[in-house]
Every structure is written in C-alpha cells, then in structure tokens.
Write a protein that holds these residues in place. Structure first.
Motif, PDB file in Angstrom:
ATOM      1  N   THR A  96       0.630 -14.229  43.325  1.00  0.00           N
ATOM      2  CA  THR A  96      -0.644 -13.528  43.177  1.00  0.00           C
ATOM      3  C   THR A  96      -0.435 -12.024  42.971  1.00  0.00           C
ATOM      4  N   HIS A  97       0.585 -11.468  43.619  1.00  0.00           N
ATOM      5  CA  HIS A  97       0.882 -10.046  43.427  1.00  0.00           C
ATOM      6  C   HIS A  97       1.277  -9.760  41.981  1.00  0.00           C
ATOM      7  N   TYR A 142      -7.007 -12.393  42.720  1.00  0.00           N
ATOM      8  CA  TYR A 142      -5.615 -12.780  42.982  1.00  0.00           C
ATOM      9  C   TYR A 142      -5.149 -12.237  44.335  1.00  0.00           C
ATOM     10  N   TRP A 143      -5.489 -10.977  44.600  1.00  0.00           N
ATOM     11  CA  TRP A 143      -5.075 -10.353  45.861  1.00  0.00           C
ATOM     12  C   TRP A 143      -5.660 -11.096  47.064  1.00  0.00           C
ATOM     13  N   ASP A 165      -8.043  -9.132  39.278  1.00  0.00           N
ATOM     14  CA  ASP A 165      -6.933  -8.644  40.101  1.00  0.00           C
ATOM     15  C   ASP A 165      -7.291  -8.736  41.586  1.00  0.00           C
ATOM     16  N   ASP A 166      -8.542  -8.409  41.926  1.00  0.00           N
ATOM     17  CA  ASP A 166      -9.000  -8.533  43.314  1.00  0.00           C
ATOM     18  C   ASP A 166      -8.968  -9.981  43.778  1.00  0.00           C
ATOM     19  N   SER A 178      -1.763  -9.929  39.799  1.00  0.00           N
ATOM     20  CA  SER A 178      -2.707  -8.840  40.042  1.00  0.00           C
ATOM     21  C   SER A 178      -2.347  -7.584  39.255  1.00  0.00           C
TER      22      SER A 178
END
Length: 515
Positions: free
Chosen positions: A345-346, A485-486, A482-483, A349
């Motif tokens: 996920t990082h 995924y984080w 991106d949020d 993101s």
C-alpha cells in the motif's frame, strides 16, 4: 479418518474448485455491471443490487453452514449447494429482466454460502491432522486468488463474448464438481434430524446479518443516514444482533454455536479474519477503480495487472503450509504478511498520473506474497483449538467475518474517497488565483496553445479554465486514492499486536478429526 493417495487429491481438487466457483463470482460480475445495465435498461443504482443481493444471501448462509452440514449430512449439503449454484448460474445467464437476475443471484449466493465453509471442513477431514497447514494452504488458493482473478475473467468475457457467459462458465465446472462429489466424498450421517430446529435463530440471523450487509453494500450510494431505510436497517441490525446472540446462547439447539468462542485462538481469530477481509477485498476494490478511472485502463487490462500477483500467492501457499507443518509459529509468518501488505500500500500511495503498467508489477507481487503469508496462518490459528463438529461451525463463522470485513472495508474506503476528494479539491483550489505566478504562467501557456490551434481568445480562455478544472479533479482523485491505500495499509500494520494475543503452539492442528 483421513484419505490417502489418489482419492485424497481428487477430493482436494473437487472442494477447491467448488469454493473457487463461489469466490470468483463475488467479483466477476462487478466489471460487467455497466454492460448489464445497458442490456436490461436499468439504472446503475438498481443494477448494483445484482452484487448486493448475492453478498447479502451469501453472508446470511455462511454462519449457518456448519449447522446445515450437520443437519443434512456434510456430503449431502455440499452436493446440494453445488447443484443449486450451477442451476442458479444457468438461470442468471437466461434472465431477461433485472428482477429475475437479482432473484437468481440471491439463490446463487445462498448456495455459494454453503460451498466455502463446507469445502474447508471436507478438506480438513480429508488431510491428516499433522498436515492441516497444507490443507489450509490449498483452501487458501481459492479464498485469496478467487476474488483477485474474478475481475480478469469478467473483463475478458465481457469484452470478447457477452455478459451471460460470466454465469454460463460455471455450468461445466459445477457438473464436474457434482460428479466427483458423488463418487469420492465420504458421506457423513445427518445429525440433529430428530432435534428441534431453531426457527427463531434462523429468522433473527437473516434479519441481523442481512440488514448489516445491506447497510455496508448500499450505505455510501444512499448517503448513509440521510436515507430513511438505511437508518431503519441500522436499528434493525443492532437489535437483531443482540437478540440473535441472546437466542443462540439460551437455546439447547442453536444454529450458530457461540460456545466455540471460549477458545481464545478462535475468538481473536475472528477479528484477524475481519482485518484480512478488509485488506483483501478493500485492495481489490480500490485498485481497479484507480486504474480505470484515473489511468484509463480497460477492465481486461486491470484484471491482467492483478493476475501475476495471484500467481505469487499460488506459488507461496504450499511453502507457507510446509513451514506451518514444520512448527514455524503462525504469528511470525502473519506478521511478515501484514508488513508486506503495508509495503504494497505504501508503494501504491506514491503513484502518479504517469504511472504505467510495469510500475505495478512489484507492488502487486509483494501483495501476493503477503496474502499467502496472511491467509494460511490466520485461518490455521483460528481453528487450531476446534474439534469435531466445531470445525465446520468455526469455519462458517470465520468465513462470515472475512466477508463482513471485506464489505466493511469497501464501505469505509468508498466513504473515505467521497469525503477526502472534496477536501483535496478545496486545498488545491487555494492555489488557483490571480496572485499565484505559477498558476498565471500555466494558464497563459494553455491559452496561447489553444490560440495557436486556431481558437479565439475567448474560446481559448474557456478551454484553458476547463482543462485546469480537469487537472484539479484528477489530482484530487489521485490524492484521494493515495489516502485509501494508506488507510488499508495502516489497518493491517496496527493489527499486528492482535496476533500475539493468540497462544503459540508448536504444532498447529485441529484437536480431533472432523465428524
């Protein structure tokens, strides 16, 4: 008694194939919804009930599957589920109206709910107790790979054939699974035929879990509590859950045996399965939408991106099973799995609007390895203290929690995307003003570019502002994903301490054979 040789492997292939049918169908329809919508002349909100009806029926049956297998006999119930699922698939493909398709999908979901947990129970009965890690790994192939490859198969069929074939492909596989079940799966005697049926428990389960699943499936699209029926379902689900638990704890013949929660490994395993579902289904939901809405990939291209990650999972499953059989602590492997999922996920993101297909290979490969390291240890830990009929009951509850975790994850991520997109847009608009030199330079450059292609100053100015609006929208969406995924990665990372609340065991295996 465990099976050996050819019979062991043919039963293994049969039950994995049957569970794959159900699990692929949880996601195979998603990419075909726009096509079905056009063919049947329905709205997007109405056509979404094709997936909602399936999910609601599925999650209602899952916790009951252990009781149903015991009541009718595990082989009889498993065979009936395969046959009904196959017939329902044929009926779905032949549906001529949206109402018919939704009803047949509900029937398919009810049959599918009996396939997952019963498959797992049969598999654990087929393999020796000392090889339970391998058996769980084999079952995990379907549980993890099924939802991942579903969009790939659905996208390919929809692009190259027609949407009814996403249902017709189940028919030959279902027929073979039914034949092999009749020939090779050992029958078990029906238990409880002379015992009273807990009709109140069945009704309360359907009301409580059905309401909860409907809320999770439809909440975001219906603006949550701004819609009266979502508010009513919320109250119904809370009251229904409380009454259901009270009923099952007080009756002598419950359809869901909550007494198995006395096992610490299982009760904590319910939470870790919920987190697993959040990550598995949440990531499968966010990634295709991100690729298609922002990067312009087709449904087939997106599915093909997910496929290599599924191969990594397949290759890792037997290795994880062998490590469990050799006594490697499940907690250690699951910790690595959760960390790898966070890494995945990082990496995603940090995606940009210029990210290409090749940039996704390693993140998705890491996800594939992480899911293998998560599913097998978490499932094995959860059932390690169960014995006899408890295994079938526990498998049903465990699979229900994974399904609910997925629904909760999708609902949470959908809401996050909706809220954060507006917030990011507002932040970006702060820089869109005449006092920002960078904005003025960019705007003037776009105006001159349009004028160089023959546009008037007025038209070029309008087109420049429209282009700038599109850029802001796309950038806001990018930051929002991106949020998402984080959030998914952080949920996994912060869940690691839960693993160490479960007792360490040298050899993870059920305490007794499944009956």
């Amino acid at each position: 008694m465990a099976e050996v040789g050819f019979k062991k492997w043919i039963i293994t292939i049969t039950v994995i194939t049957a569970s794959l049918l159900e699990l692929i169908d949880t996601t195979i329809v998603n990419v075909s919804l726009p096509t079905i919508q056009g063919n049947l002349g329905a709205t997007l909100e109405d056509v979404a009930w094709i997936t909602t009806g399936y999910a609601v029926a599925n999650v209602i049956i899952l916790p009951m599957s252990g009781w149903l297998g015991s009541f009718f006999g595990r082989k009889n119930y498993f065979l009936a589920s395969i046959v009904i699922f196959t017939i329902a698939s044929f009926l779905c493909g032949n549906a001529t109206t949206l109402t018919e398709l939704i009803l047949f999908r509900i029937l398919q979901g009810m049959a599918g709910g009996g396939l997952i947990s019963t498959s797992q129970a049969i598999l654990l009965e087929t393999w020796p107790r000392e090889q339970v890690g391998t058996a769980t790994a084999l079952f995990g192939l379907g549980a993890v790979v099924g939802p991942t490859v579903g969009p790939t198969i659905g996208g390919y069929i929809t692009d190259h054939y027609s949407w009814p074939w996403i249902f017709y492909v189940n028919i030959p596989v279902g027929i073979l699974a039914a034949i092999f079940t009749i020939m090779y799966v050992r029958p078990t005697a029906p238990e409880g035929r002379n015992k009273p049926i807990d009709w109140w428990g069945i009704a309360l389960l359907a009301i409580a879990v059905g309401s909860l699943q409907t809320i999770l499936e439809k909440g975001e699209s219906e603006d949550w509590f701004a819609t009266p029926y979502i508010t009513a379902l919320t109250a119904t689900s809370i009251v229904g859950v409380l009454l259901f638990i009270w009923r099952e704890m007080s009756t002598d013949h419950p359809i869901v045996n909550f007494k198995i929660m006395r096992h610490r490994s299982f009760s904590i395993g319910m939470f870790t399965s919920f987190i697993l579902g959040f990550g598995l289904y949440g990531s499968v939901f966010v990634f295709p939408v991100f690729c298609q809405a922002l990067l312009g990939f087709s449904a087939q291209q997106t599915g093909e991106l997910l496929f290599p990650g599924g191969l990594f999972t397949i290759f890792m499953m037997p290795f994880v099973g062998r490590m469990l059989n050799k006594g490697v602590p499940a907690q250690f492997m699951a910790t690595v799995g959760m960390f790898l999922f966070f890494v995945f996920t990082h990496m995603l993101s940090n995606s940009t609007l210029q990210t290409g297909e090749s940039d996704f290979f390693w993140p998705l490969a890491i996800r594939g390895v992480g899911m293998a390291l998560l599913f097998v240890p978490l499932t094995t830990l959860a059932i390690s203290d169960l014995k006899g009929a408890e295994i079938g009951q526990g498998a049903g509850l465990n699979n229900m929690m994974r399904q609910l975790g997925g629904s909760f994850g999708i609902a949470a991520l959908t809401t996050l995307i909706h809220i954060r997109q507006q917030g990011h847009r507002n932040n970006l608009l702060i820089n869109i003003n005449q006092y920002n030199p960078a904005f003025n330079d960019r705007l003037q450059g776009m105006i001159h570019n349009f004028m160089a292609h023959g546009r008037s100053l007025m038209d070029a100015t309008k087109m420049a502002y429209a282009s700038m609006e599109g850029t802001i929208t796309r950038q806001a969406m990018l930051l929002t994903y991106d949020d998402a995924y984080w959030l998914t990665g952080l949920v996994m990372l912060f869940s690691i301490p839960l693993l160490y609340l479960q007792p360490f065991k040298k050899n993870l295996k059920p305490a007794a054979d499944v009956h």
